[in-house]
Design a protein around this motif. Structure first.
Motif, PDB file in Angstrom:
ATOM      1  N   MET A   1       0.830  -1.189   0.000  1.00  0.00           N
ATOM      2  CA  MET A   1       0.000   0.000   0.000  1.00  0.00           C
ATOM      3  C   MET A   1       0.873   1.250   0.000  1.00  0.00           C
ATOM      4  N   LYS A   2       0.565   2.146  -0.930  1.00  0.00           N
ATOM      5  CA  LYS A   2       1.221   3.445  -0.959  1.00  0.00           C
ATOM      6  C   LYS A   2       0.187   4.501  -0.599  1.00  0.00           C
ATOM      7  N   LEU A   3       0.496   5.325   0.392  1.00  0.00           N
ATOM      8  CA  LEU A   3      -0.472   6.288   0.906  1.00  0.00           C
ATOM      9  C   LEU A   3       0.185   7.643   1.128  1.00  0.00           C
ATOM     10  N   VAL A   4      -0.446   8.684   0.598  1.00  0.00           N
ATOM     11  CA  VAL A   4      -0.033  10.060   0.849  1.00  0.00           C
ATOM     12  C   VAL A   4      -1.281  10.844   1.240  1.00  0.00           C
ATOM     13  N   LEU A   5      -1.230  11.533   2.371  1.00  0.00           N
ATOM     14  CA  LEU A   5      -2.382  12.289   2.847  1.00  0.00           C
ATOM     15  C   LEU A   5      -1.964  13.659   3.345  1.00  0.00           C
ATOM     16  N   LYS A   6      -2.783  14.643   3.008  1.00  0.00           N
ATOM     17  CA  LYS A   6      -2.661  15.975   3.589  1.00  0.00           C
ATOM     18  C   LYS A   6      -4.072  16.467   3.857  1.00  0.00           C
ATOM     19  N   HIS A   7      -4.297  16.890   5.096  1.00  0.00           N
ATOM     20  CA  HIS A   7      -5.648  17.306   5.456  1.00  0.00           C
ATOM     21  C   HIS A   7      -5.587  18.248   6.653  1.00  0.00           C
ATOM     22  N   SER A   8      -6.400  19.275   6.608  1.00  0.00           N
ATOM     23  CA  SER A   8      -6.448  20.251   7.708  1.00  0.00           C
ATOM     24  C   SER A   8      -7.877  20.437   8.176  1.00  0.00           C
ATOM     25  N   PHE A   9      -8.023  20.560   9.482  1.00  0.00           N
ATOM     26  CA  PHE A   9      -9.297  20.975  10.055  1.00  0.00           C
ATOM     27  C   PHE A   9      -9.003  21.631  11.400  1.00  0.00           C
ATOM     28  N   ARG A  75     -12.608  -2.979  -1.141  1.00  0.00           N
ATOM     29  CA  ARG A  75     -12.264  -4.328  -0.675  1.00  0.00           C
ATOM     30  C   ARG A  75     -11.362  -4.293   0.552  1.00  0.00           C
ATOM     31  N   PHE A  76     -11.737  -3.464   1.510  1.00  0.00           N
ATOM     32  CA  PHE A  76     -11.079  -3.446   2.807  1.00  0.00           C
ATOM     33  C   PHE A  76     -12.051  -4.001   3.846  1.00  0.00           C
ATOM     34  N   GLY A  77     -11.557  -4.889   4.698  1.00  0.00           N
ATOM     35  CA  GLY A  77     -12.339  -5.323   5.842  1.00  0.00           C
ATOM     36  C   GLY A  77     -12.011  -4.414   7.010  1.00  0.00           C
ATOM     37  N   THR A  78     -13.025  -3.840   7.626  1.00  0.00           N
ATOM     38  CA  THR A  78     -12.800  -2.859   8.683  1.00  0.00           C
ATOM     39  C   THR A  78     -13.392  -3.340  10.004  1.00  0.00           C
ATOM     40  N   VAL A  79     -12.613  -3.247  11.063  1.00  0.00           N
ATOM     41  CA  VAL A  79     -13.072  -3.592  12.410  1.00  0.00           C
ATOM     42  C   VAL A  79     -12.858  -2.367  13.290  1.00  0.00           C
ATOM     43  N   PHE A  80     -13.942  -1.880  13.888  1.00  0.00           N
ATOM     44  CA  PHE A  80     -13.889  -0.677  14.698  1.00  0.00           C
ATOM     45  C   PHE A  80     -13.794  -1.009  16.182  1.00  0.00           C
ATOM     46  N   GLN A  81     -13.710   0.045  16.991  1.00  0.00           N
ATOM     47  CA  GLN A  81     -13.644  -0.108  18.450  1.00  0.00           C
ATOM     48  C   GLN A  81     -14.880  -0.835  18.975  1.00  0.00           C
ATOM     49  N   ASP A  82     -16.057  -0.460  18.475  1.00  0.00           N
ATOM     50  CA  ASP A  82     -17.275  -1.185  18.815  1.00  0.00           C
ATOM     51  C   ASP A  82     -17.570  -2.142  17.661  1.00  0.00           C
ATOM     52  N   ALA A  83     -17.982  -3.343  17.991  1.00  0.00           N
ATOM     53  CA  ALA A  83     -18.061  -4.406  16.988  1.00  0.00           C
ATOM     54  C   ALA A  83     -19.055  -4.100  15.866  1.00  0.00           C
ATOM     55  N   ALA A 147     -13.744 -11.285   2.006  1.00  0.00           N
ATOM     56  CA  ALA A 147     -12.577 -11.514   1.138  1.00  0.00           C
ATOM     57  C   ALA A 147     -11.830 -10.217   0.868  1.00  0.00           C
ATOM     58  N   PRO A 148     -11.415  -9.521   1.924  1.00  0.00           N
ATOM     59  CA  PRO A 148     -10.740  -8.236   1.725  1.00  0.00           C
ATOM     60  C   PRO A 148      -9.320  -8.418   1.219  1.00  0.00           C
ATOM     61  N   ARG A 149      -8.806  -7.378   0.589  1.00  0.00           N
ATOM     62  CA  ARG A 149      -7.395  -7.397   0.194  1.00  0.00           C
ATOM     63  C   ARG A 149      -6.527  -6.880   1.328  1.00  0.00           C
ATOM     64  N   LEU A 180      -3.786 -16.821   5.734  1.00  0.00           N
ATOM     65  CA  LEU A 180      -4.477 -15.805   4.936  1.00  0.00           C
ATOM     66  C   LEU A 180      -3.513 -14.752   4.402  1.00  0.00           C
ATOM     67  N   GLY A 181      -2.515 -14.391   5.223  1.00  0.00           N
ATOM     68  CA  GLY A 181      -1.478 -13.474   4.760  1.00  0.00           C
ATOM     69  C   GLY A 181      -1.967 -12.086   4.410  1.00  0.00           C
ATOM     70  N   LEU A 182      -3.029 -11.624   5.068  1.00  0.00           N
ATOM     71  CA  LEU A 182      -3.565 -10.297   4.766  1.00  0.00           C
ATOM     72  C   LEU A 182      -2.715  -9.202   5.386  1.00  0.00           C
ATOM     73  N   PRO A 183      -2.387  -8.162   4.627  1.00  0.00           N
ATOM     74  CA  PRO A 183      -1.770  -6.995   5.279  1.00  0.00           C
ATOM     75  C   PRO A 183      -2.805  -6.320   6.179  1.00  0.00           C
ATOM     76  N   ILE A 184      -2.361  -5.790   7.288  1.00  0.00           N
ATOM     77  CA  ILE A 184      -3.261  -5.173   8.273  1.00  0.00           C
ATOM     78  C   ILE A 184      -2.724  -3.813   8.663  1.00  0.00           C
ATOM     79  N   LEU A 185      -3.595  -2.806   8.608  1.00  0.00           N
ATOM     80  CA  LEU A 185      -3.284  -1.481   9.139  1.00  0.00           C
ATOM     81  C   LEU A 185      -3.990  -1.387  10.480  1.00  0.00           C
ATOM     82  N   TYR A 186      -3.211  -1.280  11.547  1.00  0.00           N
ATOM     83  CA  TYR A 186      -3.730  -1.405  12.911  1.00  0.00           C
ATOM     84  C   TYR A 186      -3.495  -0.112  13.677  1.00  0.00           C
ATOM     85  N   VAL A 187      -4.573   0.513  14.125  1.00  0.00           N
ATOM     86  CA  VAL A 187      -4.487   1.772  14.863  1.00  0.00           C
ATOM     87  C   VAL A 187      -4.723   1.520  16.340  1.00  0.00           C
ATOM     88  N   SER A 188      -3.843   2.052  17.185  1.00  0.00           N
ATOM     89  CA  SER A 188      -4.013   1.879  18.625  1.00  0.00           C
ATOM     90  C   SER A 188      -3.228   2.939  19.385  1.00  0.00           C
TER      91      SER A 188
END
Length: 359
Positions: A1-9, A75-83, A147-149, A180-188
């Motif tokens: 995954m290649k990601l570039v972000l710029k955002h202001s609020f 095609r992203f599988g997302t799991v939040f803080q609340d199920a 079946a997320p990527r 499964l070998g899925l890449p995971i982006l994990y926020v904590s």
């Protein structure tokens, strides 16, 4: 995954760039550092001021060209803080809902997911009868059956107490190491989770990357101590279980020697991941004797970094590993510690908590 972000609020500006590969890439930072903004942008729930997202060679977002793929088509599988399970559906029906979003011709074995997450006995249950840990396992199963990527996990254990967290962490370890070998982006914002799970660690501060690299490299870097917090700082090393004694202590081999630790549940021959807290290591110029501490390792001082207060963080080369110790400036001076000095690190067996031992 290649990601570039710029955002202001408001008064906050996110300026972020990441190339993430296989395994678990963890984003760690205190509240307000930009973690959730990043994962929401990746999921497609936020349109950033500027964004570029490429996964498996496909451009999913490019604001310069007006490309913004809808969330359900990424095609992203997302799991939040609340199920976020559907309360009117059983566990089995919640799982089946995930399969509705699997691309045609691509599927994940339902039985394999159920077995991986240990939820076979829950199939007929309603979500309101499940524990917090059980709900998160079902939510994870639903995400996998789409079946997320890639998996996106946004503080998935934050709402759980310590016991429930320890219940689900082994399942996440199995997912990381499994077929499964899925890449995971994990926020904590929990260091204990990160050190158990991550392969790559990205430390955020005020919307920017303050440090990044392999988990072991970042955790053992004295410069990372202020970012992690002095009470959370500590190295992560790999060990092999050699034996289990009748008194509850286990012997583990590391590159610098052996350690005697309690609470090791892994079988003999298994490799485990240890989190050794910087505050739990004592230093000695000579090999000490007459101590109750069982673990004494020869080490070499690799780096000394002084903080803004009375403390200092010291990186220690221990065989092929790097440990981290936190001592006072006074101790550095009185022991005449300097880079290159050969000293001894002392670690009490009980300081490595069982929950700090991962697989």
């Amino acid at each position: 995954m290649k990601l570039v972000l710029k955002h202001s609020f408001g008064n906050f500006t996110l300026d972020f760039q990441l190339d993430a590969g296989a395994g678990i890439t963890a984003l760690f930072g205190h509240s307000g550092s930009g973690k959730s903004t990043i994962i929401n942008a990746v999921a497609g729930l936020l349109r950033p001021d500027y964004g570029l997202l490429e996964v498996d060679g496909e451009i999913l977002m490019d604001t310069a060209r007006g490309i913004h793929t809808a969330p359900h088509k990424r095609r992203f599988g997302t799991v939040f803080q609340d199920a976020r399970l559907f309360p009117h559906l059983s566990v089995a029906q919640n799982l089946d809902f995930g399969t509705r979003y699997a691309p045609q011709g691509i599927s994940v074995s339902r039985d394999d997911v159920i077995d991986l997450l240990g939820i076979a006995s829950l199939m007929s249950r309603a979500p309101n009868t499940l524990s917090g840990g059980e709900k998160q396992r079902v939510a994870l199963g639903r995400a996998l059956l789409s079946a997320p990527r890639m998996l996106l996990m946004d503080e998935p254990l934050a709402s759980l107490d310590s016991a429930r967290k320890q219940e689900i962490l082994p399942y996440l370890e199995h997912l990381r190491d499994g077929p499964l070998g899925l890449p995971i982006l994990y926020v904590s914002h929990a260091v204990d989770e990160i050190t158990r799970l991550a392969d790559t660690l990205v430390l955020l501060k005020d919307g920017r990357i303050a440090a990044q690299g392999t988990l072991r490299a970042v955790m053992s870097d004295p410069a990372a101590v202020p970012l992690l917090g002095v009470r959370e700082a500590g190295a992560v090393i790999e060990a092999t279980v050699l034996s289990h004694a009748d008194d509850g202590l286990s012997q583990l081999a590391i590159s610098a020697g052996t350690l005697e630790l309690p609470g090791v549940r892994a079988s003999v021959g298994s490799k485990v991941r240890l989190r050794v807290m910087a505050q739990d290591i004592m230093l000695s110029r000579t090999r000490p004797s007459g101590l109750s501490a069982l673990n004494i390792l020869p080490v070499t001082i690799a780096n000394i970094r002084f903080g803004s207060g009375p403390g200092a963080a010291i990186a220690l080369t221990a065989g092929e590993d790097t440990l981290l110790a936190r001592v006072t400036r006074r101790a550095v001076a009185s022991l005449e510690l300097a880079e290159g000095a050969e000293i001894f690190a002392v670690l009490k067996a009980t300081t490595v908590a069982p929950e700090s031992i991962g697989h």
